[in-house]
Each structure stands twice: as C-alpha cells, then as structure tokens.
Design a protein around this motif. Structure first.
Motif, short mmCIF file in Angstrom:
data_model
loop_
_atom_site.label_atom_id
_atom_site.label_comp_id
_atom_site.label_asym_id
_atom_site.label_seq_id
_atom_site.Cartn_x
_atom_site.Cartn_y
_atom_site.Cartn_z
N LYS A 24 -30.91 -6.18 -25.00
CA LYS A 24 -31.83 -7.27 -25.30
C LYS A 24 -31.46 -7.89 -26.63
CE LYS A 24 -35.13 -3.62 -26.53
NZ LYS A 24 -36.42 -3.01 -26.15
N THR A 25 -32.09 -9.00 -26.96
CA THR A 25 -31.72 -9.77 -28.15
C THR A 25 -31.74 -8.93 -29.42
OG1 THR A 25 -32.61 -11.76 -27.11
CG2 THR A 25 -32.22 -11.85 -29.48
N MET A 26 -32.70 -8.02 -29.53
CA MET A 26 -32.80 -7.19 -30.73
C MET A 26 -31.80 -6.03 -30.71
SD MET A 26 -34.97 -8.69 -32.59
CE MET A 26 -35.24 -7.41 -33.83
N ASN A 27 -31.20 -5.76 -29.56
CA ASN A 27 -30.22 -4.68 -29.43
C ASN A 27 -29.01 -5.19 -28.67
OD1 ASN A 27 -33.19 -3.27 -29.01
ND2 ASN A 27 -31.88 -2.10 -30.39
N LYS A 28 -28.36 -6.18 -29.21
CA LYS A 28 -27.27 -6.87 -28.51
C LYS A 28 -26.15 -5.91 -28.12
CE LYS A 28 -27.91 -11.30 -30.92
NZ LYS A 28 -29.03 -10.91 -31.79
N THR A 29 -25.65 -6.07 -26.91
CA THR A 29 -24.45 -5.36 -26.50
C THR A 29 -23.26 -5.92 -27.28
OG1 THR A 29 -25.31 -4.94 -24.28
CG2 THR A 29 -22.92 -4.84 -24.56
N VAL A 30 -22.46 -5.03 -27.82
CA VAL A 30 -21.35 -5.43 -28.69
C VAL A 30 -20.19 -5.97 -27.85
CG1 VAL A 30 -19.73 -4.64 -30.46
CG2 VAL A 30 -22.04 -3.67 -30.34
N ILE A 31 -19.53 -7.00 -28.36
CA ILE A 31 -18.35 -7.57 -27.71
C ILE A 31 -17.12 -6.83 -28.24
CG2 ILE A 31 -16.99 -9.68 -27.39
CD1 ILE A 31 -19.61 -11.22 -28.04
N PHE A 32 -16.55 -6.00 -27.39
CA PHE A 32 -15.41 -5.18 -27.84
C PHE A 32 -14.69 -4.62 -26.61
CE2 PHE A 32 -18.34 -1.98 -26.71
CZ PHE A 32 -17.70 -0.75 -26.67
N SER A 33 -13.70 -3.79 -26.86
CA SER A 33 -12.98 -3.16 -25.75
C SER A 33 -12.72 -1.70 -26.06
CB SER A 33 -11.65 -3.87 -25.48
OG SER A 33 -10.77 -3.69 -26.57
N GLY A 34 -12.47 -0.94 -25.03
CA GLY A 34 -12.14 0.47 -25.18
C GLY A 34 -11.40 0.94 -23.94
N LYS A 35 -11.12 2.25 -23.88
CA LYS A 35 -10.45 2.80 -22.71
C LYS A 35 -11.30 3.93 -22.13
CE LYS A 35 -5.69 1.41 -23.38
NZ LYS A 35 -4.26 1.82 -23.25
N MET A 36 -11.75 3.70 -20.90
CA MET A 36 -12.56 4.72 -20.24
C MET A 36 -11.71 5.96 -20.03
SD MET A 36 -14.62 4.51 -16.62
CE MET A 36 -15.51 3.05 -17.14
N SER A 37 -12.20 7.10 -20.55
CA SER A 37 -11.41 8.32 -20.49
C SER A 37 -12.06 9.42 -19.67
CB SER A 37 -11.13 8.83 -21.91
OG SER A 37 -12.36 9.02 -22.62
N TYR A 38 -13.38 9.39 -19.52
CA TYR A 38 -14.00 10.43 -18.70
C TYR A 38 -15.33 9.96 -18.14
CZ TYR A 38 -16.74 11.80 -22.89
OH TYR A 38 -17.56 11.82 -23.98
N ILE A 39 -15.77 10.68 -17.10
CA ILE A 39 -17.03 10.40 -16.42
C ILE A 39 -17.93 11.63 -16.57
CG2 ILE A 39 -18.14 9.90 -14.21
CD1 ILE A 39 -15.59 8.59 -13.28
N VAL A 40 -19.19 11.40 -16.84
CA VAL A 40 -20.17 12.49 -16.95
C VAL A 40 -21.15 12.37 -15.78
CG1 VAL A 40 -21.92 13.60 -18.36
CG2 VAL A 40 -19.96 12.49 -19.46
N PHE A 41 -21.22 13.43 -14.98
CA PHE A 41 -22.14 13.47 -13.85
C PHE A 41 -23.41 14.22 -14.26
CE2 PHE A 41 -17.87 13.29 -11.93
CZ PHE A 41 -18.00 12.13 -11.17
N SER A 42 -24.54 13.81 -13.70
CA SER A 42 -25.85 14.42 -14.01
C SER A 42 -25.99 14.58 -15.53
CB SER A 42 -25.99 15.78 -13.33
OG SER A 42 -26.00 15.64 -11.92
N PRO A 43 -25.89 13.49 -16.28
CA PRO A 43 -25.84 13.59 -17.74
C PRO A 43 -27.20 13.89 -18.39
CG PRO A 43 -25.91 11.30 -17.11
CD PRO A 43 -25.84 12.08 -15.83
#
Length: 532
Positions: free
Chosen positions: A351-370
C-alpha cells in the motif's frame, strides 16, 4: 583504406541513409532522412586530429565538457584520426546522425543540443560553417555522445536511485558502440539491441498518439446528471460519444455513430476496460468515462515517462532462460521460460504507506508451509495493541512467542499462506501466498506491507520446479499442506525484477495504461521535462 558496410550501422542505430555522396551537403536534410541505401561505404579515416585541439574545443564549448573523457577515449582508439571525415568530406553517417537528432522528439524527448547553431553551419550548404575542420569533427562527435546519452541512457543513475529505482541500470559504452560500427567489416546478421524491446513498442504507440493529438485528440464525453451506469441496449447521446472515443483509439474498428449500446460497442468497451486496468464487464460506469475523458496530453506524458524507464533497463533481460517480472501498477506477475509466458498471475503489492520496492534479485529457494516472522513494526503497531485489548490475541491469530519475537505458525490462516519464494535482499521483500484470496478480484490491489502476494502460488511453484525431477505437483501439494516448515534450494537461481510501468504494450501491440498507484509519473516527468 578499409571499406565497411553500412548495414551494421542501420541495425545498430536504426538510422536511415540517403542516396547522396559525402560531399553533397547542399541536399536537404529531409531528403537525407527519407531515402534508403542498401549499402554505403564508410572509410576508416587517415586524417589526423591534434589532441591539443580537443582541449581547446572544450575550453570554447564548456557545456559539452561532460563528454571530454569519452572523446579522448574514442580518438585514442582511432590513433587520433578523424572518424567523421575522409578525403571525400563528411561521411554519410554524419548526415544520418544529424537527421536522427532533428527527429529526436520521435524518441519522446524535447532536448536541444547546446550548440545547435553550429550544427546548422556544418550540415546546411546555405549557412556558413564558422568552425575550423577539427572543431567541426569534434562538434559532430559531441553530437553523437549527446544523442546517445539522451536516447540510450536517459537520466543519470544517481537521480534514478534517488527516486527509488533500484533495478540495475544497463551498462553501455558509447565509445565501443561507435567503434564497433566503424570497425566491423560487416554485420553479424543479428540486431544489436540498445534498448529493451518494450521501448520500441512504446515508441510506435507514441507516434500513433501524436497523430491523434495533431488530429484534435478526442472530445469530452458528457456525463448526464445522476448518471450511474449504461448497460447493453441502453440509448443515450453519451453512448455515441463513447463510440467515437473508442474508435479513435482503435478499441472498435468502425464508427456507426449509433447512440445504442450494441454488441459491437460492448466488445469495444470490454477491450478498453482491460487495457486500462478495469475488470471487464458489460457496464459503463462513471469511473470508465472519467478515464476516457483524460486529455490526450496526459496519455502522451504517460508514454514518455515509461519510455524513459525503459532506457534504464538492460536489453539482456529477455536473454535469460527464465525470469519473473512483477509490474507494480498492473498488479501482475509474469513468469517467462525459454522466451515464452509460462504463467501470469495477479498480485497484491504494498500500500502507499508501505510501498513495494523497485529492485531485482535472484530467487534461490522456496519455503513450504512457512512460519511468518512478524516484523517489529507490525508487532508495535498491530500485535501489541491487539494483545492489550484481547489476552487471547496470539492464539486466535495462530501466533506464538519465539526468542523474544512473534511468529505465526504454518497453516492455511498463515499470513504468508502455504508457500513463499525467497530472493535474498536488503529490503526483506519476497513473493508469497496469502489466505486473503478475495483481494485478487479487486481492480486496485495495493494492500500489503511491502511484499508481493501471489494469486496463483501453487501454479508458480509447479512452474518453477517443473524441470526439477525431485518434484511433482503431488509432492508440491503435500509440502504446502504439511503444516511443518520446509525449504528447498533451487538448482538454478531465477532472476526476479520488480518494476514500475504505468504504460505497457502487449505482444499484440495494444497499449495498456495503469493507475499511477505510487504517484511516481509526475515526479519523473518533472525531472525529464524540467517542469516546476
């Protein structure tokens, strides 16, 4: 002297060349711009350039001094021989460069070379050139750097970082680019992509909308008093106006001028709604008409600022075997594998008060039932006040204390849902499932604390692990519903790009406009056009 084919130049710059010899300066620039040459000979000049002349040039033309280092590098590579002149005079590539500069508004820019008057003397026979030969050579070189800087690079990286654009900027050496044009004997047969493909798509739409503007744009649609909606079969003067409006932008192919909301218009309205971030239905609501009534100048500005954003993107992105794109304003995620769309999913962003950052990264792992490890800010703002009002707050929210912090246990009510996708970054942003499925049906989806909630998390997990023999959809389902956290490290890291584009052209050549959810467009426009 070694001869070179102009085809590489055409591929590299998209320049158009005239069927004129280098010394036919008296032919008009318009003629030079409009004619095409299949092959033109470019010569590696043996005309020397005094390095002292370069220093003297920048003393005389200080507004170009930012290009001095690149100029020395360029001529150092050419053994301080001139690149724009041979024994016959100015090479045709110089004329083409000037033509491109004169047409720079086609690139969505309104910029003026600091010493434009000097260019007129170089390229127009009827105007006296007051520069000596070496200064003429250097003026054209600086025109090249000016053009490349504005068209291919855009705003300085320090500026884009300050406005929150943390995606990596493309790196390009304009010295090497020009040098490659002048030194390769012929084209490799492949395009040298200077901009990301979306840039050229937006440029084509810009031309279309500029023509609409020159034709008078579109008229305001009259809203009747107490208007609530139009449904198929309704008749009104405004419906005829809507028909005309959608005909102008190509959402319908013909204009019958009928004031009846007929099937043809229903299809056109649906197309318009989808292109503008609305849900597609048969109703025409006040919000749809208000959007149609936005002046074409607003749309042109929207296209221009997104062309600028494209200048910052590396054209190498599509070359990755697989990658994920999240566009914040469209609330959409696209997973690309082997050049094809493997998955599209709606998303919820910050939301406007918690803006998602514009950036990049590399997905390295998946967490199931986190587990969800509740951020300190949320503990202070939400959890502690909730506990003060309700002693059973933690239990009711499936939470527990963990080493002085609060975490939410795995399960279907967990705020991260049944799976999360991690690409380590300093912003603590990741993709994840959510129990709040109803939000994905909303047109506006800026509700999160900054992370990206995925509407199709199971499908995303299946597609990511599709080529991994360790996983099947059945095994993924079991892991997601195990009620016990587990992680899996991906064999291949997947690039993830979180961007911000309020105008985007799809593969069918249709322009899509999205709401400027974080109010970034106007700020960028002011930087581009020096608006106050």
């Amino acid at each position: 002297m070694k001869r070179f084919f102009i085809l590489l130049i055409i591929i590299t710059f998209g320049f158009t060349f005239a069927n004129v010899s280098c010394n036919k300066k008296k032919e008009s620039i318009k003629q030079i711009s409009s004619a095409n040459l299949d092959v033109t000979k470019v010569y590696n000049s043996a005309i020397p350039l005094d390095s002292v002349a370069i220093v003297s040039f920048y003393n005389s033309y200080p507004e170009l001094k930012k290009y001095q280092e690149e100029t020395f590098t360029l001529y150092g590579k050419h053994n301080f021989n001139q690149v724009w002149f041979d024994k016959k005079g100015l090479v045709e590539f110089g004329y083409s460069l000037y033509s491109k500069y004169l047409d720079i508004e086609r690139e969505g820019l309104k910029v003026v070379f600091p010493y434009e008057k000097n260019l007129e003397g170089i390229f127009h026979e009827e105007i006296e050139n007051t520069l000596d030969q070496q200064s003429t050579e250097l003026m054209i070189t600086n025109l090249y750097f000016f053009y490349a800087d504005k068209v291919y690079n855009g705003l300085d990286s320090k500026v884009t970082t300050e406005i929150g654009w943390l995606l990596p900027r493309k790196q390009i050496s304009y010295v090497n680019l020009l040098d490659s044009v002048m030194t390769h004997s012929k084209s490799s047969g492949e395009d040298i992509k200077i901009q990301i493909g979306q840039y050229y798509k937006l440029r084509a739409i810009l031309e279309k909308y500029q023509k609409i503007e020159k034709g008078g744009g579109w008229k305001i649609i009259d809203l009747e008093p107490n208007f609530k909606s139009y449904k198929p079969g309704d008749s009104a003067v405004a419906i005829g106006q809507i028909r005309e409006r959608l005909y102008i932008t190509g959402d319908i192919q013909s204009n019958s001028k009928s004031n009846v909301y007929d099937p043809e218009l229903v299809a056109g309205v649906s197309r318009y709604q989808l292109r503008n971030g609305f849900k597609s239905d048969n109703l025409i609501l006040p919000k749809h008409i208000n959007e149609m009534n936005r002046p074409i100048s607003d749309r042109l500005k929207q296209i221009l600022v997104n062309m600028e954003r494209c200048r910052w993107m590396s054209p190498e992105i599509p070359n990755s075997y697989e990658y994920i794109l999240v566009n914040i304003p469209s609330y959409n995620l696209t997973f690309i594998r082997d050049g094809k769309v493997a998955l599209k999913s709606p998303v919820v962003v910050g939301k406007t008060m918690n803006k998602t950052v514009i950036f990049s990264g590399k997905m390295s792992y998946i967490v199931f039932s986190p587990y969800w490890y509740v951020p300190t800010s949320i503990i202070n703002k939400e959890v502690k006040p909730g506990m003060a009002k309700n002693k059973n707050y933690l239990a009711q929210h499936n939470m527990e204390w963990n080493n002085g912090n609060v975490r939410q246990k795995p399960g279907i009510k967990n705020s991260l849902g049944l799976v999360k996708f991690i690409f380590p970054n300093s912003n603590s942003i990741y993709l994840h499932d959510t129990p709040s499925k109803s939000l994905f049906g909303n047109e506006t989806r800026a509700y999160s604390h900054g992370c990206v909630r995925v509407g199709k998390p199971r499908d995303l997990a299946i597609n990511i692990l599709k080529e991994d023999k360790n996983w099947t959809p059945k095994k993924i389902d079991a892991a997601m519903n195990a009620g016990k956290e587990s992680s899996y490290v991906l064999k291949n890291k997947i690039p993830v790009y979180i961007g911000y584009f309020t105008a985007w052209v799809n593969d069918n050549g249709e322009i899509n406009f999205y709401d400027d959810v974080y109010d970034r467009d106007d700020r960028l426009a002011k930087l581009i056009f020096n608006e106050k």
